[in-house]
Design a protein around this motif. Sequence first.
Motif, PDB file in Angstrom:
ATOM      1  N   PHE A  86       0.877  -1.102  -0.126  1.00 14.83           N
ATOM      2  CA  PHE A  86       0.115  -0.101  -0.169  1.00 14.83           C
ATOM      3  C   PHE A  86       1.016   1.095   0.021  1.00 14.83           C
ATOM      4  O   PHE A  86       2.027   1.233   0.479  1.00 14.83           O
ATOM      5  CB  PHE A  86      -0.962   0.014   1.356  1.00 14.83           C
ATOM      6  N   TRP A  87       0.424   2.343  -0.377  1.00 19.04           N
ATOM      7  CA  TRP A  87       1.120   3.575  -0.308  1.00 19.04           C
ATOM      8  C   TRP A  87       0.304   4.860  -0.392  1.00 19.04           C
ATOM      9  O   TRP A  87      -0.898   4.833  -0.454  1.00 19.04           O
ATOM     10  CB  TRP A  87       1.923   3.466  -1.769  1.00 19.04           C
ATOM     11  N   SER A  88       1.048   5.971   0.137  1.00 18.26           N
ATOM     12  CA  SER A  88       0.351   7.127   0.233  1.00 18.26           C
ATOM     13  C   SER A  88       1.312   8.256  -0.011  1.00 18.26           C
ATOM     14  O   SER A  88       2.514   8.284   0.621  1.00 18.26           O
ATOM     15  CB  SER A  88      -0.542   7.376   1.678  1.00 18.26           C
ATOM     16  N   LYS A  89       1.084   9.216  -0.875  1.00 17.03           N
ATOM     17  CA  LYS A  89       2.172  10.273  -1.275  1.00 17.03           C
ATOM     18  C   LYS A  89       3.240   9.637  -1.811  1.00 17.03           C
ATOM     19  O   LYS A  89       4.572  10.560  -1.418  1.00 17.03           O
ATOM     20  CB  LYS A  89       1.985  11.242  -0.197  1.00 17.03           C
ATOM     21  N   LYS A  91       3.725   7.826  -4.774  1.00 13.34           N
ATOM     22  CA  LYS A  91       3.353   7.335  -5.938  1.00 13.34           C
ATOM     23  C   LYS A  91       4.337   6.715  -7.099  1.00 13.34           C
ATOM     24  O   LYS A  91       4.588   5.862  -7.563  1.00 13.34           O
ATOM     25  CB  LYS A  91       2.113   8.224  -6.956  1.00 13.34           C
ATOM     26  N   LEU A 107      -1.876  -1.959  -5.910  1.00 11.97           N
ATOM     27  CA  LEU A 107      -3.211  -1.943  -6.842  1.00 11.97           C
ATOM     28  C   LEU A 107      -2.792  -1.651  -8.175  1.00 11.97           C
ATOM     29  O   LEU A 107      -3.510  -2.357  -9.071  1.00 11.97           O
ATOM     30  CB  LEU A 107      -4.053  -0.793  -6.094  1.00 11.97           C
ATOM     31  N   TRP A 138     -10.577  15.470  -9.313  1.00  6.36           N
ATOM     32  CA  TRP A 138     -10.521  14.817  -8.263  1.00  6.36           C
ATOM     33  C   TRP A 138     -11.068  15.223  -7.018  1.00  6.36           C
ATOM     34  O   TRP A 138     -12.070  14.488  -6.334  1.00  6.36           O
ATOM     35  CB  TRP A 138      -9.051  14.424  -7.732  1.00  6.36           C
ATOM     36  N   THR A 139     -11.087  16.722  -6.784  1.00  3.72           N
ATOM     37  CA  THR A 139     -11.575  17.498  -5.618  1.00  3.72           C
ATOM     38  C   THR A 139     -12.955  18.217  -6.009  1.00  3.72           C
ATOM     39  O   THR A 139     -13.611  18.874  -5.180  1.00  3.72           O
ATOM     40  CB  THR A 139     -10.762  18.313  -4.696  1.00  3.72           C
ATOM     41  N   SER A 154      -9.744   0.367  -4.283  1.00  2.00           N
ATOM     42  CA  SER A 154      -8.574   0.430  -3.020  1.00  2.00           C
ATOM     43  C   SER A 154      -9.414  -0.695  -2.133  1.00  2.00           C
ATOM     44  O   SER A 154      -8.807  -1.367  -1.248  1.00  2.00           O
ATOM     45  CB  SER A 154      -8.577   1.805  -2.409  1.00  2.00           C
ATOM     46  N   PHE A 157      -9.000  -4.036  -2.899  1.00  2.00           N
ATOM     47  CA  PHE A 157      -7.572  -4.296  -2.789  1.00  2.00           C
ATOM     48  C   PHE A 157      -7.193  -4.923  -1.168  1.00  2.00           C
ATOM     49  O   PHE A 157      -6.877  -5.768  -0.736  1.00  2.00           O
ATOM     50  CB  PHE A 157      -6.548  -3.364  -3.411  1.00  2.00           C
ATOM     51  N   SER A 181      -6.596  10.560   3.163  1.00  2.00           N
ATOM     52  CA  SER A 181      -6.090   9.832   2.260  1.00  2.00           C
ATOM     53  C   SER A 181      -6.843   8.672   1.998  1.00  2.00           C
ATOM     54  O   SER A 181      -7.604   8.118   2.966  1.00  2.00           O
ATOM     55  CB  SER A 181      -4.559   9.315   2.369  1.00  2.00           C
ATOM     56  N   ILE A 182      -6.808   7.796   0.611  1.00  2.00           N
ATOM     57  CA  ILE A 182      -7.608   6.554   0.605  1.00  2.00           C
ATOM     58  C   ILE A 182      -6.884   5.465   1.504  1.00  2.00           C
ATOM     59  O   ILE A 182      -7.652   4.705   2.101  1.00  2.00           O
ATOM     60  CB  ILE A 182      -7.432   6.094  -0.932  1.00  2.00           C
ATOM     61  N   PHE A 183      -5.757   5.500   1.746  1.00  2.00           N
ATOM     62  CA  PHE A 183      -4.982   4.647   2.859  1.00  2.00           C
ATOM     63  C   PHE A 183      -5.650   4.589   4.245  1.00  2.00           C
ATOM     64  O   PHE A 183      -5.932   3.823   4.436  1.00  2.00           O
ATOM     65  CB  PHE A 183      -3.153   4.904   2.714  1.00  2.00           C
ATOM     66  N   GLU A 187      -8.462   1.809   3.168  1.00  2.00           N
ATOM     67  CA  GLU A 187      -7.647   0.888   3.175  1.00  2.00           C
ATOM     68  C   GLU A 187      -7.513   0.221   4.743  1.00  2.00           C
ATOM     69  O   GLU A 187      -7.693  -0.911   4.866  1.00  2.00           O
ATOM     70  CB  GLU A 187      -6.480   1.058   2.409  1.00  2.00           C
TER      71      GLU A 187
HETATM   72  P1  AVW Z   1      -2.169   9.927  -2.289  1.00  2.00           P
HETATM   73  P2  AVW Z   1      -3.624   7.487  -0.961  1.00  2.00           P
HETATM   74  N1  AVW Z   1      -6.472  15.718  -6.676  1.00  2.00           N
HETATM   75  O1  AVW Z   1      -0.911   9.890  -2.759  1.00  2.00           O
HETATM   76  O2  AVW Z   1      -3.738   7.157   0.226  1.00  2.00           O
HETATM   77  C1  AVW Z   1      -5.966  14.831  -7.709  1.00  2.00           C
HETATM   78  O3  AVW Z   1      -2.808  11.014  -1.376  1.00  2.00           O
HETATM   79  O4  AVW Z   1      -4.951   8.616  -1.281  1.00  2.00           O
HETATM   80  O5  AVW Z   1      -2.578   8.331  -1.625  1.00  2.00           O
HETATM   81  N2  AVW Z   1      -5.716  13.374  -7.506  1.00  2.00           N
HETATM   82  C2  AVW Z   1      -5.593  12.880  -6.417  1.00  2.00           C
HETATM   83  C3  AVW Z   1      -5.987  13.872  -5.201  1.00  2.00           C
HETATM   84  C4  AVW Z   1      -6.260  15.320  -5.519  1.00  2.00           C
HETATM   85  N3  AVW Z   1      -6.408  16.093  -4.487  1.00  2.00           N
HETATM   86  N4  AVW Z   1      -5.687  12.971  -4.356  1.00  2.00           N
HETATM   87  C5  AVW Z   1      -5.465  11.824  -4.464  1.00  2.00           C
HETATM   88  N5  AVW Z   1      -5.177  11.807  -6.029  1.00  2.00           N
HETATM   89  C6  AVW Z   1      -5.166  10.747  -6.617  1.00  2.00           C
HETATM   90  C7  AVW Z   1      -4.812   3.212  -3.520  1.00  2.00           C
HETATM   91  C8  AVW Z   1      -3.580  10.917  -7.526  1.00  2.00           C
HETATM   92  O6  AVW Z   1      -3.665  10.141  -8.769  1.00  2.00           O
HETATM   93  C9  AVW Z   1      -3.460   2.298  -3.259  1.00  2.00           C
HETATM   94  F1  AVW Z   1      -3.688   1.111  -3.026  1.00  2.00           F
HETATM   95  C10 AVW Z   1      -2.885  10.344  -6.245  1.00  2.00           C
HETATM   96  O7  AVW Z   1      -1.440  10.163  -7.038  1.00  2.00           O
HETATM   97  C11 AVW Z   1      -2.959   2.985  -2.224  1.00  2.00           C
HETATM   98  O8  AVW Z   1      -2.399   2.349  -1.174  1.00  2.00           O
HETATM   99  C12 AVW Z   1      -3.528   9.365  -5.790  1.00  2.00           C
HETATM  100  O9  AVW Z   1      -4.854   9.565  -5.749  1.00  2.00           O
HETATM  101  C13 AVW Z   1      -3.670   4.328  -1.783  1.00  2.00           C
HETATM  102  O10 AVW Z   1      -4.898   4.020  -2.686  1.00  2.00           O
HETATM  103  C14 AVW Z   1      -3.050   8.778  -4.418  1.00  2.00           C
HETATM  104  O11 AVW Z   1      -3.425   9.621  -3.627  1.00  2.00           O
HETATM  105  C15 AVW Z   1      -2.916   5.556  -2.365  1.00  2.00           C
HETATM  106  O12 AVW Z   1      -4.085   6.524  -2.124  1.00  2.00           O
END
Ligand code: AVW
Length: 256
Positions: A86-89, A91, A107, A138-139, A154, A157, A181-183, A187
Amino acid sequence: ISLGVVHSHALSSSSPSSESLKKTIIDKCEAFIQNNKSSSANNCQKIWSAFQQAFVGRDPCNVPMEAYDPLIHTVIQDPVCNRMLFWSKTKKIVHDFTEKRDCFLTLEDTLVGFIMNGLTWCGKEESNETFTTGCPGWTDCVNNTVRSFWNRASAAFADAACGDVTAMLNGSIATPFSPTSIFATIEVKRFKAAKVKSLSVVLVTKENKGTTCDDPSLQDLQKEIEPKLKYNCKAVPESKIQDCISHPDTACGACW
Ligand code: AVW
C-alpha cells in the motif's frame, strides 16, 4: 415509436471518444493478461461492459463507489499474501520499485488498477457517450466517476489483503499518514484481523531528515492498527530504495 431516439443513442455511443476509451481499456486489459498468465481467466469484453455500466448515463458527480461493484465482482484476481504494498504520497517511487521487481504488488500492478491507471473518464446524464476530457477533477465533487472507482478498487484490494502487508509512506511531508487519504479512509479500515497478520510501514525519508516513525500521524495509525494487528515502522532513506531500483538483483529483503 422511440426508434429515432434509440438510433441516435446508438450513433453517439460509437463516437470517437467512446470508441477510443473502450479500445484503450480492452487493449490494456489484453496486454496485462499477456504478461500475467495468472489473470488469464478474465474476459476483457466482460470487464469493459461491467466498467461502463457504472457511469454511462450518469451525472459524473453522482457516481457512488458502489456503482463499481459489478466491475469488481467481474474481475478475477488471486490474492498475493505477504506481498501487498500500500502507499500514500509516494506514487512515483513505489511504482518505480514494483516495476523492477516481483516481490511486492500495488493496486496499480493488479489487472483493474493497471487498466485504469492514468485514465480519466466520465459519462453524462441522458447520454450513452463516454468522455475522456471535461470530466470533474478529483476534488471537484466527492462522488466523481474517477475518484469513486479508485475508492472502490482500493477497498477491494484492502479486503483481499492477507499475511504481512507493507505500506510505503512519505517521510518528507508533515503528515505521512494523512487522514483524508484513501489509505487512511478506506484501506486501513478494511484490513481483516483474521487474514492480515501485520502492517509494516516503510517511511521513505530524505537522508534521515523530515518525519520519523515517532510522528503523531503515525502514532494515530499505530493506535488504529493495534492490537488488532501487529504494527511496525521503519524509516528508510530514499537513496536506499533508489539503489534497490537500480540494482533489481538485490534481494527484496535487503531493501529495507
Ligand atoms: P495519495 P492515497 N487531486 O498519494 O492514500 C488529484 O494521497 O489517497 O494516496 N488527484 C488526487 C488527489 C487530489 N487532491 N488526491 C489523490 N489523488 C489521486 C490506492 C492521485 O492520482 C493504493 F492502493 C494520487 O496520486 C494506495 O494504497 C492518488 O490519488 C492508496 O490507494 C493517490 O493519492 C493511495 O491513495
